[in-house]
Design a protein around this motif. Structure first.
Motif, PDB file in Angstrom:
ATOM      1  N   VAL A 155       1.581  -3.401  -7.726  1.00  0.00           N
ATOM      2  CA  VAL A 155       0.749  -2.684  -6.746  1.00  0.00           C
ATOM      3  C   VAL A 155      -0.644  -2.482  -7.364  1.00  0.00           C
ATOM      4  CG1 VAL A 155       0.480  -0.544  -5.421  1.00  0.00           C
ATOM      5  CG2 VAL A 155       2.774  -1.489  -5.781  1.00  0.00           C
ATOM      6  N   GLN A 156      -1.671  -2.727  -6.583  1.00  0.00           N
ATOM      7  CA  GLN A 156      -3.039  -2.526  -7.053  1.00  0.00           C
ATOM      8  C   GLN A 156      -3.366  -1.038  -7.116  1.00  0.00           C
ATOM      9  OE1 GLN A 156      -5.772  -4.827  -7.654  1.00  0.00           O
ATOM     10  NE2 GLN A 156      -3.981  -6.156  -7.911  1.00  0.00           N
ATOM     11  N   SER A 211      -6.052   0.363  -6.466  1.00  0.00           N
ATOM     12  CA  SER A 211      -6.846   0.734  -5.290  1.00  0.00           C
ATOM     13  C   SER A 211      -5.991   0.841  -4.027  1.00  0.00           C
ATOM     14  CB  SER A 211      -7.964  -0.285  -5.082  1.00  0.00           C
ATOM     15  OG  SER A 211      -7.410  -1.586  -5.004  1.00  0.00           O
ATOM     16  N   ASP A 212      -4.740   0.386  -4.098  1.00  0.00           N
ATOM     17  CA  ASP A 212      -3.831   0.494  -2.950  1.00  0.00           C
ATOM     18  C   ASP A 212      -2.881   1.681  -3.071  1.00  0.00           C
ATOM     19  OD1 ASP A 212      -4.834  -1.658  -1.539  1.00  0.00           O
ATOM     20  OD2 ASP A 212      -3.506  -3.103  -2.517  1.00  0.00           O
ATOM     21  N   ILE A 213      -3.165   2.557  -4.043  1.00  0.00           N
ATOM     22  CA  ILE A 213      -2.362   3.776  -4.192  1.00  0.00           C
ATOM     23  C   ILE A 213      -3.253   4.958  -3.834  1.00  0.00           C
ATOM     24  CG2 ILE A 213      -1.050   5.248  -5.776  1.00  0.00           C
ATOM     25  CD1 ILE A 213      -0.684   2.758  -7.591  1.00  0.00           C
ATOM     26  N   GLU A 214      -2.838   5.730  -2.837  1.00  0.00           N
ATOM     27  CA  GLU A 214      -3.590   6.941  -2.493  1.00  0.00           C
ATOM     28  C   GLU A 214      -2.734   8.163  -2.788  1.00  0.00           C
ATOM     29  OE1 GLU A 214      -5.690   6.888   1.164  1.00  0.00           O
ATOM     30  OE2 GLU A 214      -5.972   9.063   1.174  1.00  0.00           O
ATOM     31  N   ASN A 228      -1.646   3.422   7.324  1.00  0.00           N
ATOM     32  CA  ASN A 228      -2.275   2.636   6.251  1.00  0.00           C
ATOM     33  C   ASN A 228      -1.307   2.252   5.148  1.00  0.00           C
ATOM     34  OD1 ASN A 228      -4.817   2.685   7.333  1.00  0.00           O
ATOM     35  ND2 ASN A 228      -5.453   4.542   6.242  1.00  0.00           N
ATOM     36  N   PHE A 229      -0.055   2.691   5.226  1.00  0.00           N
ATOM     37  CA  PHE A 229       0.830   2.555   4.069  1.00  0.00           C
ATOM     38  C   PHE A 229       2.140   1.855   4.413  1.00  0.00           C
ATOM     39  CE2 PHE A 229      -1.891   6.244   3.506  1.00  0.00           C
ATOM     40  CZ  PHE A 229      -2.499   5.921   2.305  1.00  0.00           C
ATOM     41  N   ASP A 230       2.677   1.154   3.408  1.00  0.00           N
ATOM     42  CA  ASP A 230       3.989   0.511   3.554  1.00  0.00           C
ATOM     43  C   ASP A 230       5.113   1.480   3.181  1.00  0.00           C
ATOM     44  OD1 ASP A 230       3.083  -2.210   4.220  1.00  0.00           O
ATOM     45  OD2 ASP A 230       2.154  -2.089   2.241  1.00  0.00           O
ATOM     46  N   LYS A 277       0.872  -1.184   0.000  1.00  0.00           N
ATOM     47  CA  LYS A 277       0.000   0.000   0.000  1.00  0.00           C
ATOM     48  C   LYS A 277       0.910   1.236   0.000  1.00  0.00           C
ATOM     49  CE  LYS A 277      -3.686  -2.247   2.663  1.00  0.00           C
ATOM     50  NZ  LYS A 277      -4.128  -2.984   1.506  1.00  0.00           N
TER      51      LYS A 277
END
Ligand code: INI
Length: 166
Positions: free
Chosen positions: A51-52, A54-57, A79-81, A22
């Motif tokens: 990476v998806q 939807s997992d990128i903000e 929420n993030f790696d 994420k």
């Protein structure tokens, strides 16, 4: 703990895998003709690594000076790696180039170390626009893409070698 030898570390981009990661991106709008190309480079690389979408903000801020605060908001969310900072500071365009570039870099590092999350540096600091152009998808590559690879590498290192869960 089994220690991995330095020469076993995944230095080759094709060995890096972003599946399940994420990633948050802080995008600075200042010099947006350049930063939008850096952002595109980062997104393309993240998606290509697995990476998806939807997992990128992505959150955007006015300029590079605001990146550390926004990065802190993302870091605090847990929420993030990894996070990626995207910006562009051009010396020819500002008399306070040194302040903006130095404060942005120091602030980003401070947030990274205080929150224990990798934040990679896709912030161009150049003498002029030509240099910025060539480093945002031109003949010198794309720093946004490089920052995305670095984020994947550091997030993987954190998760796999040290077993930390973000
Ligand atoms: N911000 C940048 O990201 N790049 C620049 O080159 C730049 N210049 O030229 O001044 C810049 N300034 C704005 C600064 O980052 C803040 O957004 C502004 O001072 C408001 O706080």
């Amino acid at each position: 703990m089994t220690r991995t030898q330095p020469n076993e570390l995944p230095k080759i981009k094709s060995e890096l895998n972003g599946v399940g990661l994420k990633i948050g991106i802080v995008f600075s709008r200042f010099n947006s003709s350049i930063t939008s190309d850096l952002l595109q480079g980062a997104k393309t690389t993240l998606l290509a690594s697995g990476v998806q979408g939807s997992d990128i903000e992505i959150i955007d801020v006015p300029g590079a000076l605001e990146i550390p605060y926004a990065a802190q908001l993302l870091a605090k969310s847990d929420n993030f790696d990894a996070l990626i900072a995207i910006g562009c500071v051009v010396r020819g365009e500002t008399s306070h180039y040194d302040i903006v570039s130095t404060q942005a870099a120091e602030g980003i590092n401070q947030v990274s170390l205080n929150h224990g999350i990798p934040i990679t540096f896709g912030v161009l600091t150049t003498e002029n626009f030509d240099q910025a152009k060539s480093r945002s998808g031109g003949d010198k590559g794309n720093l946004g893409s490089e920052a995305a690879w670095a984020a994947i590498e550091l997030a993987s290192l954190t998760k796999k070698r040290f077993n930390f869960k973000n």
